[in-house]
Design an enzyme around this catalytic site. Structure first.
Site, mmCIF file in Angstrom:
data_model
loop_
_atom_site.group_PDB
_atom_site.id
_atom_site.type_symbol
_atom_site.label_atom_id
_atom_site.label_comp_id
_atom_site.label_asym_id
_atom_site.label_seq_id
_atom_site.Cartn_x
_atom_site.Cartn_y
_atom_site.Cartn_z
ATOM 1 N N ARG A 100 -12.670 -3.104 -6.261
ATOM 2 C CA ARG A 100 -11.879 -2.101 -5.518
ATOM 3 C C ARG A 100 -10.427 -2.058 -5.980
ATOM 4 N NH1 ARG A 100 -14.338 -0.491 -0.344
ATOM 5 N NH2 ARG A 100 -16.530 -0.403 -0.896
ATOM 6 N N ARG A 138 -7.167 2.448 -1.609
ATOM 7 C CA ARG A 138 -6.117 2.845 -0.666
ATOM 8 C C ARG A 138 -4.846 1.995 -0.678
ATOM 9 N NH1 ARG A 138 -9.370 4.332 4.696
ATOM 10 N NH2 ARG A 138 -10.893 3.083 3.586
ATOM 11 N N ARG A 196 -6.209 11.111 -3.344
ATOM 12 C CA ARG A 196 -7.213 11.202 -2.288
ATOM 13 C C ARG A 196 -6.875 12.318 -1.295
ATOM 14 N NH1 ARG A 196 -10.353 11.553 1.146
ATOM 15 N NH2 ARG A 196 -11.520 10.030 2.348
ATOM 16 N N ASP A 232 -19.214 5.350 -6.042
ATOM 17 C CA ASP A 232 -19.623 4.488 -4.935
ATOM 18 C C ASP A 232 -21.106 4.182 -5.072
ATOM 19 O OD1 ASP A 232 -18.399 3.504 -2.209
ATOM 20 O OD2 ASP A 232 -20.495 4.020 -1.851
ATOM 21 N N TYR A 279 -28.443 0.802 3.622
ATOM 22 C CA TYR A 279 -27.710 1.991 4.077
ATOM 23 C C TYR A 279 -28.653 3.178 4.282
ATOM 24 C CZ TYR A 279 -23.222 -0.288 3.044
ATOM 25 O OH TYR A 279 -22.150 -1.133 3.032
HETATM 26 O O1 1CP Z 1 -12.289 0.084 -7.828
HETATM 27 C C1 1CP Z 1 -13.503 -0.059 -7.662
HETATM 28 O O2 1CP Z 1 -14.040 -1.152 -7.391
HETATM 29 C C2 1CP Z 1 -14.382 1.138 -7.986
HETATM 30 C C3 1CP Z 1 -15.072 1.872 -7.068
HETATM 31 C C4 1CP Z 1 -15.993 1.395 -5.937
HETATM 32 C C5 1CP Z 1 -17.071 0.485 -5.951
HETATM 33 C C6 1CP Z 1 -17.500 -0.421 -7.084
HETATM 34 C C7 1CP Z 1 -15.949 1.950 -4.644
HETATM 35 C C8 1CP Z 1 -14.957 2.946 -4.203
HETATM 36 N N1 1CP Z 1 -17.005 1.454 -3.912
HETATM 37 C C9 1CP Z 1 -17.695 0.539 -4.672
HETATM 38 C C10 1CP Z 1 -18.899 -0.210 -4.318
HETATM 39 C C11 1CP Z 1 -19.358 -0.251 -2.910
HETATM 40 N N2 1CP Z 1 -19.373 0.753 -1.971
HETATM 41 C C12 1CP Z 1 -20.007 -1.370 -2.338
HETATM 42 C C13 1CP Z 1 -20.308 -2.643 -3.093
HETATM 43 C C14 1CP Z 1 -19.149 -3.553 -3.169
HETATM 44 C C15 1CP Z 1 -18.641 -4.057 -1.834
HETATM 45 O O3 1CP Z 1 -19.394 -4.777 -1.174
HETATM 46 O O4 1CP Z 1 -17.499 -3.725 -1.504
HETATM 47 C C16 1CP Z 1 -20.342 -1.043 -1.010
HETATM 48 C C17 1CP Z 1 -21.039 -1.925 0.005
HETATM 49 C C18 1CP Z 1 -19.942 0.304 -0.790
HETATM 50 C C19 1CP Z 1 -20.142 1.098 0.446
HETATM 51 C C20 1CP Z 1 -18.880 1.671 0.942
HETATM 52 N N3 1CP Z 1 -18.203 2.679 0.318
HETATM 53 C C21 1CP Z 1 -18.117 1.260 2.061
HETATM 54 C C22 1CP Z 1 -18.469 0.131 3.005
HETATM 55 C C23 1CP Z 1 -19.200 0.692 4.159
HETATM 56 C C24 1CP Z 1 -19.626 -0.335 5.181
HETATM 57 O O5 1CP Z 1 -18.942 -0.429 6.207
HETATM 58 O O6 1CP Z 1 -20.654 -0.995 4.989
HETATM 59 C C25 1CP Z 1 -16.976 2.095 2.120
HETATM 60 C C26 1CP Z 1 -15.889 2.104 3.166
HETATM 61 C C27 1CP Z 1 -17.030 2.963 0.996
HETATM 62 C C28 1CP Z 1 -16.030 4.003 0.593
HETATM 63 C C29 1CP Z 1 -15.253 3.696 -0.610
HETATM 64 N N4 1CP Z 1 -15.807 3.392 -1.835
HETATM 65 C C30 1CP Z 1 -14.803 3.216 -2.762
HETATM 66 C C31 1CP Z 1 -13.554 3.427 -2.077
HETATM 67 C C32 1CP Z 1 -12.187 3.343 -2.728
HETATM 68 C C33 1CP Z 1 -13.842 3.709 -0.743
HETATM 69 C C34 1CP Z 1 -12.855 4.062 0.351
HETATM 70 C C35 1CP Z 1 -12.790 5.547 0.465
HETATM 71 C C36 1CP Z 1 -11.487 6.143 0.849
HETATM 72 O O7 1CP Z 1 -10.659 6.441 -0.013
HETATM 73 O O8 1CP Z 1 -11.295 6.319 2.042
#
Ligand code: 1CP
Length: 339
Positions: free
Chosen positions: A23, A27, A36, A73, A148
């Site tokens: 990540r 943000r 964004r 994602d 999910y």
């Molecule tokens: O910089 C990076 O790492 C690149 C992009 C990336 C990756 C590899 C994002 C962007 N998401 C992910 C993987 C991801 N997404 C995982 C696996 C890694 C981890 O465990 O963190 C998971 C579980 C998700 C699911 C997801 N996407 C969640 C979690 C939901 C939950 O509560 O279970 C969320 C909040 C997201 C949204 C998301 N994905 C990525 C970003 C930057 C965001 C936030 C979105 C925003 O800008 O509001």
């Protein structure tokens, strides 16, 4: 000379180690929040190559990270399979749940290539722009993505985990469908320019030992084996988060070139469970990064000391937290680069 991250994934103990952060685009960066704010929603951000390329490159410009991870994602695969996906503002993802074989029949695997085309275009544009950084493609592992898809939202996935026991025929079909789709998705990412791929199994640690073998190790082994056959020489990093003592079995059964370790793992024990030439990647506590100062310095020094002399990629044990100060990330990078 090959890129440092690729040398480590080939089994070399490069020191100081290459570093990137899960990540790393997100943000906590003001420049990310600005992009964004200009996109309709998060899904559109992932599907607009101009914007996805820009946010992927932001942490490279700011910190000179050793890897660029595709901005996308793990839930873009269910989206591509035709399951609805939206990100509720401030609440996380929402999908219409799939809980039986009929729900699976409504998915549209034939539509995947069309729906992932913009993501592949993002990779094609990134490849000539990443310089000495390694371009990493990724997907969620079948179990985590299935959680999910069945639950319809994040959390501890009680419905999905119970259904895996109660309706193993359905769950097996879902995992098999995702395994096949993930192989094709990652192969397409490699063909579009990804130099390494990472498989995120964020919720693997929720499983008991028997389902862990069935739903985590076996699908990851199938994915790794088939990708090695189609694209020999392109390394894969597996991240079975909270796998604990099963880390060694995961590494041995899958043959991945790198294993991501989560915050809870003691680095010395991980090193014994996953011996060289397999690389380890991790595992600074994102909260230590948030806190900064001496706490971060001490935690970082102890990881570096444990990993010196073996193939290792410095990273966090989970993603950067949104309230993290970007300046603290710069301080961390200086310490890691000093070895
Ligand atoms: O910089 C990076 O790492 C690149 C992009 C990336 C990756 C590899 C994002 C962007 N998401 C992910 C993987 C991801 N997404 C995982 C696996 C890694 C981890 O465990 O963190 C998971 C579980 C998700 C699911 C997801 N996407 C969640 C979690 C939901 C939950 O509560 O279970 C969320 C909040 C997201 C949204 C998301 N994905 C990525 C970003 C930057 C965001 C936030 C979105 C925003 O800008 O509001």
């Amino acid at each position: 000379m090959a890129k440092t991250l690729l040398r480590v994934l080939a089994g070399e103990a490069v020191w100081p180690p290459p570093v990137w952060l899960m990540r790393q685009a997100g943000r906590y960066l003001p420049e990310y929040r600005q992009v964004r704010a200009g996109a309709k929603d998060f899904v559109e951000l992932c599907l607009t190559p101009d914007l996805a390329v820009e946010v992927t490159l932001q942490p490279l410009r700011r910190y000179g990270m050793d890897a660029a991870i595709l901005f996308s994602d793990i839930l873009m695969l269910p989206y591509a399979l035709g399951q609805g996906l939206r990100f509720a503002e401030g609440e996380g993802p929402r999908l219409p749940p799939i809980r039986d074989v009929a729900g699976l029949a409504a998915l549209d695997p034939a539509g995947v290539p069309g729906r992932i085309a913009p993501i592949l275009e993002t990779l094609r544009r990134l490849r000539p722009l990443v310089g000495e950084a390694t371009l990493i493609g990724f997907a969620g592992a079948p179990f985590t993505v299935a959680c999910y898809m069945v639950e319809g939202e994040g959390g501890e996935f009680p419905t999905a985990r119970t259904l895996a026991y109660r309706d193993p025929v359905f769950f097996r079909r879902l995992i098999d469908l995702l395994t096949t789709a993930t192989i094709d998705y990652l192969a397409a990412q490699i063909e579009a320019g990804a130099e390494a791929v990472m498989l995120f199994d964020s919720w693997a640690g929720l499983l008991a030992p028997l389902p862990f073998r069935r739903w985590v190790i076996e699908p990851a082994a199938r994915i790794a084996t088939e990708l090695r056959r189609r694209h020999p020489g392109v390394p894969m990093i597996g991240f079975p988060r909270l796998a604990g003592l099963q880390l060694g079995a995961y590494a041995a059964a899958t043959g991945v070139q790198g294993v991501g370790i989560d915050t809870a793992v003691e680095p010395g024990l991980a090193s014994q469970a996953v011996p060289p030439p397999t690389a380890l990647q991790g595992n600074l506590d994102p909260l230590a990064l948030l806190a900064g100062g001496e706490a971060m310095q001490e935690a970082t020094a102890s990881i570096l000391a444990a990993m010196r002399g073996r193939p290792f990629v410095f990273n966090l044990g989970h993603g950067v937290l949104p309230p993290t100060d970007p300046e603290t990330v710069a301080t961390l990078l200086r310490q890691v680069r000093a070895g």
